[in-house]
Scaffold this active site. Structure first.
Site, short mmCIF file in Angstrom:
data_model
loop_
_atom_site.label_atom_id
_atom_site.label_comp_id
_atom_site.label_asym_id
_atom_site.label_seq_id
_atom_site.Cartn_x
_atom_site.Cartn_y
_atom_site.Cartn_z
N GLU A 129 0.86 -1.27 0.07
CA GLU A 129 -0.07 -0.16 -0.10
C GLU A 129 0.72 1.20 0.04
O GLU A 129 1.67 1.33 0.73
CB GLU A 129 -0.87 0.11 0.99
CG GLU A 129 -1.90 1.24 1.20
CD GLU A 129 -3.00 1.28 2.25
OE1 GLU A 129 -2.82 0.32 3.06
OE2 GLU A 129 -3.65 2.00 2.29
N GLY A 270 3.10 2.69 10.89
CA GLY A 270 2.94 1.76 11.94
C GLY A 270 2.92 0.35 11.72
O GLY A 270 3.41 -0.65 12.23
N ALA A 271 1.88 -0.08 10.89
CA ALA A 271 1.62 -1.61 10.41
C ALA A 271 0.67 -1.55 9.35
O ALA A 271 -0.04 -0.48 8.72
CB ALA A 271 0.68 -1.96 11.73
N MET A 272 0.46 -2.65 8.95
CA MET A 272 -0.21 -3.00 7.57
C MET A 272 -0.97 -4.23 7.56
O MET A 272 -0.59 -5.03 7.81
CB MET A 272 0.64 -2.98 6.25
CG MET A 272 0.18 -3.24 5.03
SD MET A 272 -0.87 -1.75 4.39
CE MET A 272 -1.88 -2.55 3.56
N ASN A 274 -2.46 -6.28 5.37
CA ASN A 274 -2.40 -7.44 4.44
C ASN A 274 -3.14 -8.24 4.71
O ASN A 274 -3.15 -8.82 5.62
CB ASN A 274 -0.82 -7.86 4.15
CG ASN A 274 0.20 -6.67 3.87
OD1 ASN A 274 -0.20 -6.02 3.22
ND2 ASN A 274 0.94 -6.74 4.87
N HIS A 306 -6.82 -2.10 15.03
CA HIS A 306 -7.12 -1.51 13.76
C HIS A 306 -6.80 -2.44 12.64
O HIS A 306 -7.56 -2.40 11.76
CB HIS A 306 -6.09 -0.21 13.79
CG HIS A 306 -6.28 0.55 12.51
ND1 HIS A 306 -7.08 1.78 12.42
CD2 HIS A 306 -5.71 0.54 11.34
CE1 HIS A 306 -7.00 2.20 11.29
NE2 HIS A 306 -6.10 1.40 10.53
N GLU A 307 -5.64 -2.97 12.39
CA GLU A 307 -5.29 -3.80 11.49
C GLU A 307 -6.18 -4.86 11.11
O GLU A 307 -6.66 -5.49 10.19
CB GLU A 307 -3.81 -4.13 11.25
CG GLU A 307 -2.67 -2.90 11.50
CD GLU A 307 -3.07 -1.87 10.68
OE1 GLU A 307 -3.43 -2.06 9.61
OE2 GLU A 307 -2.27 -0.73 10.80
N HIS A 310 -9.49 -3.97 9.71
CA HIS A 310 -9.42 -3.83 8.27
C HIS A 310 -9.82 -5.06 7.44
O HIS A 310 -10.34 -5.03 6.41
CB HIS A 310 -7.97 -3.35 7.93
CG HIS A 310 -7.69 -1.89 7.98
ND1 HIS A 310 -8.65 -1.25 7.24
CD2 HIS A 310 -6.74 -1.33 8.23
CE1 HIS A 310 -7.98 0.17 7.54
NE2 HIS A 310 -6.76 0.11 8.00
N GLU A 329 -10.10 4.04 6.25
CA GLU A 329 -9.04 4.49 7.16
C GLU A 329 -9.83 5.11 8.49
O GLU A 329 -9.78 4.75 9.47
CB GLU A 329 -7.87 5.12 6.73
CG GLU A 329 -6.92 4.44 5.75
CD GLU A 329 -6.31 3.13 6.50
OE1 GLU A 329 -6.43 3.06 7.66
OE2 GLU A 329 -5.56 2.35 5.97
N1 BES Z 1 -3.38 0.97 5.63
C1 BES Z 1 -2.39 1.57 6.83
C2 BES Z 1 -0.92 1.43 6.68
C3 BES Z 1 -0.36 2.44 5.59
C4 BES Z 1 -0.25 3.85 5.76
C5 BES Z 1 0.21 1.79 4.41
C6 BES Z 1 0.05 4.51 4.61
C7 BES Z 1 0.58 2.65 3.16
C8 BES Z 1 0.62 4.03 3.45
C9 BES Z 1 -2.68 0.93 8.10
O1 BES Z 1 -3.90 0.37 8.28
C10 BES Z 1 -2.82 2.15 9.29
O2 BES Z 1 -3.53 3.03 8.96
N2 BES Z 1 -1.71 2.11 9.94
C11 BES Z 1 -1.41 3.33 11.13
C12 BES Z 1 -1.83 2.82 12.36
C13 BES Z 1 -3.11 2.96 12.59
C14 BES Z 1 -3.31 2.64 13.92
C15 BES Z 1 -3.77 4.26 12.64
C16 BES Z 1 0.01 3.74 10.65
O3 BES Z 1 0.76 2.98 10.07
O4 BES Z 1 0.31 4.76 11.10
ZN ZN Z 2 -5.61 1.78 8.58
#
Ligand code: BES
Ligand code: ZN
Length: 884
Positions: A129, A270-272, A274, A306-307, A310, A329
């Site tokens: 992503e 932070g995290a993804m 997938n 959160h992840e 999703h 999001e």
């Molecule tokens: N889908 C995002 C990760 C992401 C963010 C991928 C930007 C590519 C570009 C993931 O679900 C996400 O939102 N992560 C947040 C943490 C969340 C708890 C708000 C992050 O990575 O900051």
């Molecule tokens: Zn997210």
């Protein structure tokens, strides 16, 4: 903009894809500098596409080395396709469905951008992503192309005994010779390419199982570095609680046989999420009492949730295009906030969420980077993973719930899951589900998605004693945002009450505006007037309870009224809000040189009285009291000041105000400090609350700066039995010139130098220090052997903390803070544009600065803008900030 600037992508230009990809077979042979990717695609024309007849097939691809292209078994001659820096075009593909086989090679070791497949401390991992899949193979890399994936991974047994991909495992084996092995994974759920993931490495894991409400047994596993297994249990517990919560609260069940999480040390975000294979920044998985703070525990719990959430909001139902990002999001943040509220005190959770919204989203919305929750144009989509899309996006969902009420909201969510499962949809589709499930017209409400800026509600309440009636007028002030001068009024739900002399909510008859239900009204026009009847005494309004809309309230409440709310409001959130507003207002008054200081000091005394009253109230829990004691920060005051911001002046008045509060409350604070020591560590809300209160008391006591205070602070560090206390003391002492300062920092370093996560807190503690030496020290720390410019966590801990959490030194009057950040952005940009561009966000409020600082900040931005070979990411950020 320069002539060679990339063209923006526009929401208005959206067209359905001309081709669809039904299935993908990937064969990935992992090797550090030459990973070979063989991709077999089953492609057909999209019957819903307007384009007919002869259309070329244009696949996205970046930084790929093309080896061969084969169509229906026949190798294509180079004349029948064209390769550019952005893709592969096949000029006349067949009309009937066909199979395309593409072989490319990539270099994970050289991948410092951390998009596509890269190596993190010897572990192969991927991040797709938003548009990283095109760095793995040529593809229709857009979220509305959903395909079924089968993945065969191959790697050295010695360096990558663990091989993971999305979905369920189907086969594994060793290759002849025994040095290489393979694993095959199959994901039965069609998904967009951004949810693709692979991992290969020498990892350890912890395992557990979860039985879903319908009886499906799921294997859960969290993969971590060897030796860190014990630190993954909190994440595992959080995962299981999230899975149960989504079943009970939203009726959503998990849909694969396995759920894997992998923690890696190099990660841009932070995290993804997938599908079936979440990849996490290890800082959001690993925790133990010795190494993690309560804040770390809390963020692990909420990000794991959160992840996981999703899986339904994002994966099963995904976005049609990247403009719809808040569809997944904002909604998923709303869901994780609700989950967290159920794990601990809901009021404290709401206070934290609102603090975050105001600290990050409000400034964005009022500066040059303002954009609607659903943007209409972007150059680099990575620049739009913003507080507006996330936090304001969550607030918009929350407002829908407030307007509809919990039952109809749930019915709307059920309809959404039912109607759109397996699809790539839009905000319109989402909102239509709530309209259809409730009968409520949300067309005016839709403006929340398309207009940027924080509405200001100018409120005025008058009371007619003789008629026993009151009148409240609410006027919406909608300032221009970039690209939009004139705005339409919003539909704004306002949760409110009028309080009588005894603090009780009055029973009222209301006229005007829209009555949603008892205690909730809505304004719809530029000016809305409410009439209240049966108002037996002069009322005190308790407005925007629970922060029912992301707006600024401007209401001329007297100090007495605010004090009354601090004592009596039956809405605890609003009690905090009153106290916070009172403190902010007092510090702003101190800044105003025309006011005699004695008058202002008396405000601190009044606040201290109100706080003391709350501290002695046994009905309030510790975590809540801690929130009351956390007075507004320098950045909070700067934001409220809004123009001609001088951080040095704010810092001084802020310190004086805090010191007065600390002095006036000393007796109570010392009692709290003495009474609530930690015995055995437990991360639960009650114990974390106790630590938070004690640490907040310590902070306020420290503001007095006596020798005893400094000794207490130093002892707090050396006596700490957990990282929460140790870290709190380290951050405080790093901020002052106390005799014990170096001893604490040295001790922490010696103790934790081999732990890359813990040492990030040591970098951050020094970077946030308001001492004058800080910038020089931060520059020195950039040369520290444990600092690495290619590791995003290190960059964020040191440079990010300095720029985002040290308002005084970042905003030095000589501009050296700005110049430093510009230097670092230019250094990071060629390595990792996504991280470099995010750092530039620290300039988002530069226009609110007093003229001297503003000129210096602008000069630093211009220097970045003028650099040769700036990434698209950074170029877009500086262009938006410099545009007038
Ligand atoms: N889908 C995002 C990760 C992401 C963010 C991928 C930007 C590519 C570009 C993931 O679900 C996400 O939102 N992560 C947040 C943490 C969340 C708890 C708000 C992050 O990575 O900051
Ligand atoms: Zn997210």
């Amino acid at each position: 903009m320069k002539a060679d600037n990339p063209k923006p992508v526009l929401l208005a230009d959206y067209r359905p894809p001309e081709f669809l990809i039904d299935s993908v077979h990937l064969d990935i042979a992992l090797a550090p500098v030459k990973t070979r990717v063989t991709s077999k695609l089953h492609i057909r024309r999209n019957p819903d596409s307007e384009a007919a007849g002869k259309v070329p097939l244009k696949l996205d691809g970046e930084l790929l080395k093309l080896e061969s292209v084969t169509l229906d078994g026949k190798k294509l001659k180079p004349s029948s396709y064209r390769v550019t820096e952005t893709g592969l075009t096949i000029s006349s593909p067949p009309k009937e469905p066909f199979t395309l086989e593409i072989v490319t090679t990539i270099n994970p070791k050289a991948n410092t951008a951390l998009q596509g497949i890269y190596l993190s401390r010897g572990v192969y991992c991927s991040q797709c992503e938003a548009q990283g899949f095109r760095r793995i193979t040529y593809f229709l890399d857009r979220p509305d192309v959903l395909a079924k994936y089968t993945v065969r991974l191959e790697a050295d047994v010695a360096t990558a005994p663990v091989l993971l991909a999305n979905g369920n495992p189907v086969e594994r084996g060793t290759l002849s010779g025994g040095d290489r092995h393979y694993a095959v994974w199959e994901d039965p759920h069609p998904k967009p390419s951004y949810l693709f993931a692979v991992v290969g490495g020498d990892l350890s894991s912890i395992a557990s199982t979860f039985t879903t409400q319908s009886g499906r047994e799921v294997d859960l596993r969290i993969y971590v570095e060897h030796g860190k297994e014990a630190r993954a249990h909190w994440a595992m517990e959080s995962l299981k609680r999230s899975m149960r919560w989504d079943e009970t609260r939203f009726g959503r069940e998990y849909d694969l046989d396995v759920f894997n999480i992998v923690a890696v040390s190099d990660f841009n975000m932070g995290a993804m999420e997938n599908k079936g294979l979440n990849i996490f920044n290890d800082r959001l998985i690993l925790a133990s009492p010795e190494t993690a703070t309560d804040a770390n525990y809390e963020s692990i719990e909420s990000v794991v949730a959160h992840e996981y959430f999703h899986n339904w909001t994002g994966n099963r139902i995904t976005c049609r295009d990247w403009f719809q990002l808040c569809l997944k999001e904002g909604l998923t943040v709303f869901r994780d906030q609700e989950f967290s509220a159920d794990q601990r005190s809901a009021t404290v959770q709401r206070i934290g969420d609102v603090r975050q919204l105001k600290a990050l989203q409000f400034p964005e919305d009022q500066g040059p980077l303002a954009h609607p929750v659903r943007p209409e144009s972007y150059v680099e989509i990575n620049n739009f993973y913003t507080p507006t899309v996330y936090e304001k996006g969550a607030e918009v969902v929350r407002m829908i719930e407030t307007i509809l009420g919990p039952e109809k909201f749930r019915a709307g969510m059920d309809l959404y899951f039912d109607r759109h499962d397996g699809q790539a949809v839009t905000i319109e589709d989402f909102v239509a589900c709530f309209e259809d499930a409730s009968g409520q017209d949300l067309s005016q409400f839709h403006r929340w998605y398309s207009q940027a800026g924080t509405p200001e509600l100018v409120c005025n309440l008058t009371y007619d004693k003789r008629k026993k009636s009151a009148e409240l007028t609410v006027h919406q002030v909608l300032k221009p945002s970039p690209g939009k001068a004139k705005k339409q009024p919003y539909f704004i739900p306002i949760s409110m009450a009028l309080l009588g002399e005894n603090g009780k909510e009055m029973d009222l008859e209301v006229e005007g505006g829209v009555q949603i239900r008892d205690g909730v009204v809505a304004v719809t026009d530029r000016t809305t007037t409410f009439k209240f009847k049966g108002v037996s005494s002069r009322p005190v309004p308790s407005m925007l309870r629970g922060f029912s809309a992301p707006v600024m309230i401007n209401m001329p409440l007297s100090d007495q009224d605010l004090a009354f709310l601090m004592h009596h409001d039956s809405d605890l959130f609003n009690r905090w809000q009153a106290s916070n507003a009172y403190a902010t207002r007092s510090i702003l008054a101190l800044l105003d040189a025309k006011r005699p200081k004695t008058v202002v000091a008396s405000k601190a005394v009044k606040l201290a009285d109100a706080l003391r009253y709350a501290l002695r109230n046994s009905d309030l829990d510790d975590a809540y009291k801690a929130e009351l004691l956390k007075l507004p920060s320098v950045a909070d005051v700067a934001r409220e000041k809004a123009t001609k911001v001088d951080h040095a002046a704010i810092f001084n008045e802020h310190r004086a105000f805090n010191r007065t509060i600390g002095e006036k409350l000393a007796e109570d604070l010392e009692a709290i400090y003495a009474a609530s020591r930690d015995n055995k560590f437990s991360p639960d809300a009650k114990n974390a609350g106790r630590r938070a209160l004690r640490n907040a008391a310590l902070s306020l006591l420290t503001t007095r700066g006596t020798k005893d205070d400094m000794d207490r602070l130093e002892a707090h560090y050396f006596n700490a039995s957990n990282m929460t206390d140790a870290c709190h003391a380290m951050f405080l002492i790093a901020g002052v010139d106390a005799a014990g300062r170096d001893g604490v920092l040295n001790d922490f370093f010696e103790r934790w130098k081999d732990d890359h996560l813990v040492i990030d807190m040591w970098f951050a503690a020094q970077a946030q220090s308001p001492r004058a030496e800080t910038l020089d020290e931060v520059k020195e720390l950039c040369r520290h052997p444990l600092f690495k410019i290619t590791t995003p966590n290190k960059v964020r801990a040191l440079i990010g903390t300095f720029a985002a959490s040290n308002p005084l030194q970042f905003n030095r009057t000589d501009g050296a803070g700005y110049e430093f950040l510009a230097d670092k952005v230019l250094e990071i940009d060629p390595l990792n544009p996504q991280v470099a561009a995010r750092m530039l966000g620290a300039f988002r409020s530069y226009r609110a600065l007093e003229p001297k600082r503003k000129t210096l900040a602008k000069a630093a931005l211009k220097r970045v803008a003028g650099a040769t070979k700036l990434s698209r990411d950074c170029l877009e950020m500086v262009t938006r900030m410099l545009d007038d």
